[in-house]
Design an enzyme around this catalytic site. Structure first.
Site: not given
Ligand code: GAL
Length: 762
Positions: A391, A467
């Site tokens: 991210e 994720e």
């Protein structure tokens, strides 16, 4: 234990000249490595609070303080280590010290001279001590410093990974100088030698089979760079479930290094998904932070093995080392136990997520840290991909793709055999901006709804969920109220019905559905296997709350309900797990939600023998597909029971929960892993039913060393090493080190009466 790791001296007192040989260090504490200086506490809301400024561009200038963000332990600041050691050293020998990781910004001095160091706390590095050592007494001194507001989770503190002293001839195999890769049945080997003589030297290489039998050998002569090839006809393949390991032995003079490796063929196919050795396999993966719960960041092989065993018990076959290079011993264990691994390099590039995080180091150290991770880890058969980041904020900015390209080029340069990946959450900008194109295998964070859309737009992209879920719960915590009341609670806990998740994330069911509807998706990495220290979402401003709620297992390794949900999906085992507890004093006649995680399609629920109806998994209802749900079951004390049924109504299995009476005694279960014993104590009634509200203090004594006691309650701030814990929903855990048989005694007071239980762990 490696003797070089014993008897280090440690202080947190600010010391000018801490590296000087003449310094009087007799008052320093003696510690053994690996060592995490902060894990013993005390906890405080003033330890590294995060100051959050909510997006000023939205004209909302709110500043607030998030005390538990890194766990509230005293990891910020400096720590100083000294090691006096004797060296039997002859001129001409090389001496280096190898650190698997020091948290963080380390500086290493030998006999008063600065010899090296490393800013990143997750990097492994070696320091050449040859110019500074002498025959006889020597001194190594290490300073480590953690800056405030530099991490999004508990980072640990100090020399928290292994350390080795290597004394070699001046001609020796370079640090991480052996590289092995396989293609089919062939083994390709490259060995780098440090050779100041410039003259040819002989290097012997042996290939050993899994039983240690020599299959081939070769001696070649060269100066610094050696290349060898072996063929191993019909080599057995490495894979989860059958992790077959071969060994290369490298012999140079008196030096002998053994390196394990495996033969496996990996394919990442946009349509067929992931194939290992020609057979398709889904990633049933977990994201893991590096802390080991009650012992913090200090690495421990037995605890790591125990945790991997727990994950294997629910069918996990893959690990993502979120969001940093792992401890190398963890990869050894993944090789041995058969877990696939994504090694992740970064959580930040140059754009910050934390004010003093890796962003300050990225320009100077990013390339070096990435290369070093790959050089260290590339021989492990478990490692399947290199992740260039999680991210990363650059996803949102035009420079993202160029930085990603540079990092992927570095990965390919170091290791042309493995693909790169990244955990992308800003899929839209990544796609339009081009970052998505750059990584070889695309990792989506929390995007189960868009798999089909992206597959249609990018049919050539191999994708998986890097994720998933981020579901939050406290073990054993349930509201008697109905689902609308799920979420934040006065007591800073989260209900364990597994219906709450972080903003932008999902329940497990949403991800399961996304995967089932899109079989090309290669699988998922659940956030997270275990609760970890720090990030106690959703409690940002509250204190005390020291650890996260994301784990499928709590901080002690006790399973939460979700463990049975994943086990029902990921294994062939028969699963029938009922929740919540059945002690709703004051709720008689009111409705309680009941759930059952099960591998069985049809189940029937009963309260005191009265049927509440048959529930069959129904793919039309999201929360009826993967779990059985009865949202309103009238509470009457007694027996809550569920039967699994076949299509003809025959009972295949059953389980029940009884309303517990008054707490009567303790029960203990334990598991041993190497030198560690992990014991779980339950407070039970006269008939052995768990008392789900029991919260009294339990004291421990042991013939072994009590390493930590805790109950997995995220709001507890009792220091871990103290040998007691308050039961949390009737249970607590003690971790004891004892290589031989150990006795563990648990003591408590139940209804005014002292109770004691002794257990012998072999
Ligand atoms: C993700 C992030 C993880 C963790 C998680 C919590 O977005 O990558 O590091 O913060 O959220 O839900």
């Amino acid at each position: 234990m490696n003797p070089f790791e014993q008897n280090w001296l440690f202080t947190r007192e600010e010391r000018n000249g801490f590296e000087r040989e003449a310094l009087d260090d007799h008052s320093w504490e003696t510690v053994d490595l690996p060592h995490d200086w902060a894990i013993a506490g005390p906890f405080s809301k003033d330890n590294d609070p995060e100051i959050v400024i909510v997006d000023p561009t939205r004209n909302v200038r709110t500043t607030y303080c998030h005390p538990g963000r890194t766990g509230g332990l005293p990891h910020v600041g400096r720590g100083f280590y000294r090691k006096h050691f004797r060296l039997d050293w002859k001129p001409g020998q090389s001496v280096r010290v190898e650190f698997d990781g020091i948290m963080s910004r380390s500086e290493v001095f030998c006999n008063g001279h600065c010899a090296g160091g490393r800013p990143s706390g997750y990097a492994s590095f070696a320091v050449d001590l040859t110019p500074f050592v002498r025959n006889g007494e020597n001194l190594l001194a290490v300073r480590a410093e953690n800056l405030p507001r530099a991490s999004r989770w508990y980072p640990g503190a100090g020399i928290y990974r292994h350390v080795r002293l290597a004394v070699t001839d001046s001609v020796h195999i370079a640090y991480h100088g052996i590289r092995i890769h396989t293609e089919g049945d062939k083994v390709f080997l490259r060995t780098s030698i440090e050779n100041p003589t410039g003259k040819k030297v002989p290097l012997t290489t042996l290939l050993l089979d899994p039983s240690g039998k020599e299959l081939s050998s070769e001696t070649s002569s060269g100066v610094t760079d050696f290349r060898t090839e072996f063929e191993c006809k019909n080599a057995e393949r490495w894979q989860p479930g059958s992790p077959v390991l071969y060994t290369i032995v490298s012999i140079l003079g008196s030096e002998r290094i053994e390196t394990r490796f495996g033969f496996r063929d990996l394919v990442f196919d946009p349509d067929k998904g992931f194939l290992i050795n020609g057979v398709s396999m889904k990633f049933q993966g977990m994201c893991l932070h590096h802390d080991l719960g009650l012992v913090g960041a200090a690495v421990n092989r037995d605890i790591t093995r125990h945790r991997l065993n727990l994950l294997a018990s629910i069918g996990c076959n893959a690990i993502r080392t979120s969001h940093n290079p792992p401890d190398p011993e963890m990869l050894d264990l993944c090789d041995e136990l058969g877990f696939l691994v994504i090694c992740e390099a970064f959580d930040e590039w140059k754009r910050p997520k934390t004010p003093r995080g890796y962003n300050l180091l990225f320009d100077e150290w990013g390339e070096r840290d990435l290369r070093d991770m790959i050089r260290r880890d590339a021989n492990h058969p478990c490692v399947m991909m290199w992740s260039i980041g999680n991210e990363i904020d650059e996803q949102y900015y035009p420079e993202g793709p160029a930085v990603a390209r540079r990092l992927c080029d570095i990965c390919h340069d170091e290791d042309p055999t493995r693909p790169t990946t990244a955990g992308l959450n800003n899929v839209d900008d990544s796609l339009t901006g081009g970052l998505f194109d750059v990584v070889d295998v695309k990792g989506f964070n929390y995007k189960p709804y868009i798999y089909s859309k992206y597959h249609a737009a990018f049919p050539e992209a191999a994708v998986y969920s890097s994720e998933s879920a981020s579901t939050i719960s406290s073990r054993g915590e349930y509201s008697g109220h109905i689902f609308e009341e799920l979420g934040r609670k006065e007591n800073r806990q989260i209900d364990s019905f597994d219906l709450c998740n972080s903003p932008g994330a999902t329940t497990p069911d949403h991800e399961f559905k996304g995967q089932d509807d899109n079989p090309f998706v290669m699988g998922e990495f659940v956030w997270t296997g275990f609760d970890y220290l720090g990030e106690p979402t959703p409690y940002r401003e509250e204190w005390p709350v020291r650890s996260s709620f994301y784990g499928i297992f709590d901080l002690c390794g006790i399973p939460k309900d979700r463990a049975w949900l994943y086990r029902s999906r990921w294994t062939d085992r028969k699963v029938l797990h009922l929740m919540p507890h059945w002690n709703w004093e004051g709720f008689e006649g009111k409705c309680i939600p009941v759930q059952c995680y099960s591998s069985f399609r049809r189940v029937e629920l009963f309260v005191n023998g009265v049927s509440c109806g048959v529930h069959a998994k129904n793919p039309k209802k999201l929360f009826g597909t993967y779990r059985h749900v009865w949202s309103r079951v009238p509470y009457r004390p007694g027996v809550l029971k569920v039967n699994a049924l076949d299509d003809d109504g025959k009972i295949l299995a059953s389980t029940e929960i009884r309303t517990a009476g008054a707490p009567d005694h303790l029960e203990m279960e334990w598991e041993r892993c190497g030198e560690m014993v992990f014991a779980t104590v339950s407070v039970v009634d006269r008939d052995g039913n768990l008392c789900p509200h029991a919260s009294g203090r339990i004291d421990f004594e042991s013939s072994g060393k009590i390493v930590a006691a805790d109950a997995g309650d995220p709001t507890s701030v009792k220091p871990f090493p103290l040998p007691h814990a308050n039961a949390f929903h009737g249970k607590c855990a003690v971790w004891v080190r004892g290589p031989e048989t150990v006795s563990i005694v648990a003591k408590t007071v139940l209804n005014g009466e002292e109770k004691q239980l002794q257990m012998i762990a072999k």
